[in-house]
Design an enzyme around this catalytic site. Structure first.
Site, PDB file in Angstrom:
ATOM      1  N   ARG A  44     -14.017   9.919 -12.112  1.00  0.00           N
ATOM      2  CA  ARG A  44     -12.447   9.019 -11.300  1.00  0.00           C
ATOM      3  C   ARG A  44     -12.204   8.311 -12.768  1.00  0.00           C
ATOM      4  O   ARG A  44     -12.835   7.922 -14.160  1.00  0.00           O
ATOM      5  CB  ARG A  44     -12.878   8.255 -10.639  1.00  0.00           C
ATOM      6  CG  ARG A  44     -13.709   9.266  -9.529  1.00  0.00           C
ATOM      7  CD  ARG A  44     -13.430   8.129  -7.785  1.00  0.00           C
ATOM      8  NE  ARG A  44     -12.388   8.080  -7.691  1.00  0.00           N
ATOM      9  CZ  ARG A  44     -11.340   8.007  -7.162  1.00  0.00           C
ATOM     10  NH1 ARG A  44     -12.450   9.843  -6.440  1.00  0.00           N
ATOM     11  NH2 ARG A  44     -10.176   8.027  -5.996  1.00  0.00           N
ATOM     12  N   HIS A  52     -18.180  -1.642  -2.904  1.00  0.00           N
ATOM     13  CA  HIS A  52     -19.180  -2.940  -2.720  1.00  0.00           C
ATOM     14  C   HIS A  52     -18.753  -3.999  -4.468  1.00  0.00           C
ATOM     15  O   HIS A  52     -18.467  -5.169  -4.280  1.00  0.00           O
ATOM     16  CB  HIS A  52     -20.574  -2.570  -2.906  1.00  0.00           C
ATOM     17  CG  HIS A  52     -20.515  -2.118  -4.223  1.00  0.00           C
ATOM     18  ND1 HIS A  52     -21.352  -0.202  -3.561  1.00  0.00           N
ATOM     19  CD2 HIS A  52     -21.916  -2.139  -5.019  1.00  0.00           C
ATOM     20  CE1 HIS A  52     -21.738  -0.035  -4.424  1.00  0.00           C
ATOM     21  NE2 HIS A  52     -22.073  -1.014  -5.285  1.00  0.00           N
ATOM     22  N   ASP A  90     -11.621  -0.547  -9.176  1.00  0.00           N
ATOM     23  CA  ASP A  90     -11.576   0.849 -10.287  1.00  0.00           C
ATOM     24  C   ASP A  90     -10.807   0.028 -11.423  1.00  0.00           C
ATOM     25  O   ASP A  90     -10.855   0.738 -12.230  1.00  0.00           O
ATOM     26  CB  ASP A  90     -10.935   1.567  -9.987  1.00  0.00           C
ATOM     27  CG  ASP A  90     -12.613   2.206  -8.523  1.00  0.00           C
ATOM     28  OD1 ASP A  90     -13.111   1.343  -8.504  1.00  0.00           O
ATOM     29  OD2 ASP A  90     -12.568   3.314  -8.009  1.00  0.00           O
ATOM     30  N   GLY A 100      -7.394   1.132  -7.812  1.00  0.00           N
ATOM     31  CA  GLY A 100      -8.179   1.928  -7.614  1.00  0.00           C
ATOM     32  C   GLY A 100      -8.050   2.932  -9.411  1.00  0.00           C
ATOM     33  O   GLY A 100      -7.093   2.919  -9.514  1.00  0.00           O
ATOM     34  N   HIS A 130     -46.301  -3.437   8.182  1.00  0.00           N
ATOM     35  CA  HIS A 130     -46.754  -2.741   7.548  1.00  0.00           C
ATOM     36  C   HIS A 130     -46.630  -1.360   9.211  1.00  0.00           C
ATOM     37  O   HIS A 130     -46.798  -2.209   9.700  1.00  0.00           O
ATOM     38  CB  HIS A 130     -48.215  -2.848   6.825  1.00  0.00           C
ATOM     39  CG  HIS A 130     -49.084  -1.153   7.071  1.00  0.00           C
ATOM     40  ND1 HIS A 130     -48.402  -0.071   6.532  1.00  0.00           N
ATOM     41  CD2 HIS A 130     -50.420  -0.377   7.692  1.00  0.00           C
ATOM     42  CE1 HIS A 130     -49.436   0.924   6.181  1.00  0.00           C
ATOM     43  NE2 HIS A 130     -50.307   0.315   6.923  1.00  0.00           N
ATOM     44  N   GLU A 148       1.301  -1.284   0.026  1.00  0.00           N
ATOM     45  CA  GLU A 148      -0.458  -0.386   0.102  1.00  0.00           C
ATOM     46  C   GLU A 148       0.966   1.264   0.362  1.00  0.00           C
ATOM     47  O   GLU A 148       1.444   1.836   0.694  1.00  0.00           O
ATOM     48  CB  GLU A 148      -1.235   0.025   1.245  1.00  0.00           C
ATOM     49  CG  GLU A 148      -1.315   1.424   1.564  1.00  0.00           C
ATOM     50  CD  GLU A 148      -2.816   1.604   0.722  1.00  0.00           C
ATOM     51  OE1 GLU A 148      -1.991   3.244   0.063  1.00  0.00           O
ATOM     52  OE2 GLU A 148      -3.190   0.918  -0.672  1.00  0.00           O
ATOM     53  N   GLY A 188      -6.849   1.102   3.871  1.00  0.00           N
ATOM     54  CA  GLY A 188      -8.607   1.469   3.426  1.00  0.00           C
ATOM     55  C   GLY A 188      -8.219   2.024   1.927  1.00  0.00           C
ATOM     56  O   GLY A 188     -10.040   2.132   1.860  1.00  0.00           O
ATOM     57  N   GLY A 189      -7.355   2.849   1.403  1.00  0.00           N
ATOM     58  CA  GLY A 189      -7.568   3.338   0.478  1.00  0.00           C
ATOM     59  C   GLY A 189      -8.313   4.202   0.104  1.00  0.00           C
ATOM     60  O   GLY A 189      -8.687   4.923   1.291  1.00  0.00           O
ATOM     61  N   MET A 213     -17.092   2.238 -11.266  1.00  0.00           N
ATOM     62  CA  MET A 213     -15.832   2.154  -9.508  1.00  0.00           C
ATOM     63  C   MET A 213     -16.614   2.745  -8.624  1.00  0.00           C
ATOM     64  O   MET A 213     -17.111   3.682  -7.842  1.00  0.00           O
ATOM     65  CB  MET A 213     -15.426   3.648 -10.540  1.00  0.00           C
ATOM     66  CG  MET A 213     -15.059   3.742 -11.344  1.00  0.00           C
ATOM     67  SD  MET A 213     -13.505   5.039 -11.666  1.00  0.00           S
ATOM     68  CE  MET A 213     -12.505   4.379 -13.346  1.00  0.00           C
TER      69      MET A 213
END
Length: 459
Positions: free
Chosen positions: A266, A315, A306, A144, A438, A33, A39-40, A312
């Site tokens: 991006r 999830h 990404d 990413g 409901h 990293e 965490g990016g 991108m």
């Protein structure tokens, strides 16, 4: 040169998920990293800090809206330093947790920038340290994306990208946001709630390109209560002066601003790992081509998130990460979703998944659209949720649910119901016959299904 089993390049949601999953399957994993914590972009400068600020903005707006129910509060007092500390505290708590999860799995975390030097070797450079050469059996690329910049704008600290906007240096009196996509609109509502006069300039004919126009009406109505929106508007020039940023935008001239946020999208960061040295060519748009099992042109090298084609979204990267890690460990799986949800965490939220009505028209796919207005929802009215809609895109021959969209409070939570229905091949009948509590907002999807079937009694 050090020897490594599996190397993961990039510590964002895709990267750390791939590393954790592979470690859980018994592999020896090295995670590289560039930054000093995992965490990016999503965790450090994107999803998490933006949603933290949006939750604060929503509280401010909810307090003001309570006056309509007979409850009045005084004007909010904004402590910008405390707000920044709150945001940073949320990020720190999550990144610290990631570091602990990596340590527990005995993952070797290396800080630095990685670049391939051959199909089985790479070099890692870090400030103040000599380059480290590594040889690997397998690798997963998860570097990413980064914000797209406008080359014709001047270099000025008052012109920000999303990272600068989330730093929350100050609240400008007048803020121009170039780009009416999800990031631009989310930041517009944050800064508007904090007291800025916000103007949005979107080059296209609608906000949130990709969403069906019918979903945008509630959000557009809310924006019109304090934010100025210009569609089909290109910012052609910006002149940086001591008294502000002077903007020219075609026939429309929004004038002087204290800050500008550029939020036009991006682009992938695949080129920075020098994939060509490993025998991997990028597409014209800079993406790394992959097969459904996330292999690149080199079968022992995978790419996720990404840097690959598709939306991108964090999830998407997470699910691709698990596929890549499992395939690297010998399992036979592939990434083949029927639906990937998209959510704008605005007020109201906008969410959609699966086939959209716009896509269906472009691809000449026959569909039937069924909708239920939240104006007829007891839960929406009692909660003061404001305007909203629940829409289903259905196959007219079978009634199968092909797509769905929601606009309104908690739409991002509710869209998961539609996503499950699409993945399970459910029909309108399946959804309508599922008994929903409901009053809830979730039952509006069932009402939309009943509308399609002709059994709806709530309208």
């Amino acid at each position: 040169m050090s020897e490594h089993d599996l190397i993961v390049i990039g510590g964002g949601p895709g990267g750390y998920t791939a590393a954790f999953r592979a470690a859980d399957l018994g592999r020896s994993v090295t995670l590289i990293e560039a930054e000093d914590r995992l965490g990016g972009v999503c965790l450090n400068r994107g999803c998490i800090p933006s949603k933290t600020l949006l939750s604060v903005a929503e509280r401010i707006e909810s307090a003001a809206a309570a006056a309509g129910a007979g409850v009045r509060f005084g004007p909010p007092q904004i402590d910008l330093g405390a707000l920044r500390a709150h945001k940073d505290g949320v990020v720190t708590r999550l990144t610290t947790g990631l570091a602990g999860l990596a340590k527990r799995r005995k993952i070797n975390v290396v800080q630095g920038m990685a670049r391939f030097t051959s199909p089985h070797e790479l070099e890692v450079t870090a400030p103040g340290a000599p380059p480290a050469r590594m040889r690997f059996q397998q690798a997963i690329i998860a570097t990413g994306s980064e914000p797209i910049r406008l080359g014709h704008l001047p270099q000025d600290p008052r012109i920000m990208d999303s990272t600068g906007a989330l730093a929350l240096a100050d609240v400008p009196e007048r803020l121009l946001i170039i780009g009416g996509g999800i990031i631009g609109l989310e930041m517009a509502q944050v800064y508007h709630a904090l007291g800025a006069k916000v103007v949005i300039a979107e080059a296209g004919p609608q906000l949130i390109p990709g969403a069906d126009p019918a979903l945008l009406a509630p959000l557009t109505e809310r924006l019109q209560q304090g934010t100025e929106v210009h569609l089909s508007t290109l910012v052609s020039a910006v002149r940086a002066e001591a008294d502000g940023l002077w903007v020219t935008a075609g026939a429309q001239d929004p004038g002087r601003f204290d800050r500008i946020l550029v939020a036009i999208g991006r682009r992938p960061r695949g080129a920075e790992v020098a994939p060509e040295a490993a025998g991997i060519a990028l597409t014209e748009r800079g993406f790394i081509p992959t097969t459904p099992d996330k292999r690149t042109a080199q079968p022992h090298i995978f790419a996720i998130g990404d840097v690959t084609e598709g939306p991108m979204l964090a999830h998407k990267a997470v699910h691709e990460a698990k596929v890549a890690a499992e395939v690297a460990c010998g399992e036979k799986v592939e990434f083949a979703p029927r639906a990937i949800p998209s959510v704008a965490y605005t007020h109201p939220e906008v969410a959609w998944t699966g086939l959209t009505e716009t896509e269906a028209k472009a691809r000449n796919i026959a569909v039937k659209v069924a909708a239920f207005p939240w104006a007829a929802s007891g839960r929406a009215l009692s909660a003061g949720a404001g305007p909203g809609t629940s829409r289903l895109i259905l196959d007219p021959a079978t009634g199968r649910i092909l797509g769905a969209g929601l606009s309104g409070q908690n739409a991002g939570e509710l869209i998961a119901v539609a996503g499950l229905a699409i993945e399970m091949g459910a029909t309108a009948g399946d959804l309508a016959l599922t008994i929903h509590a409901h009053p809830t907002l979730s039952e509006t999807l069932a009402f939309a299904a009943e509308s399609y079937l002709g059994t709806l009694t709530d309208l």
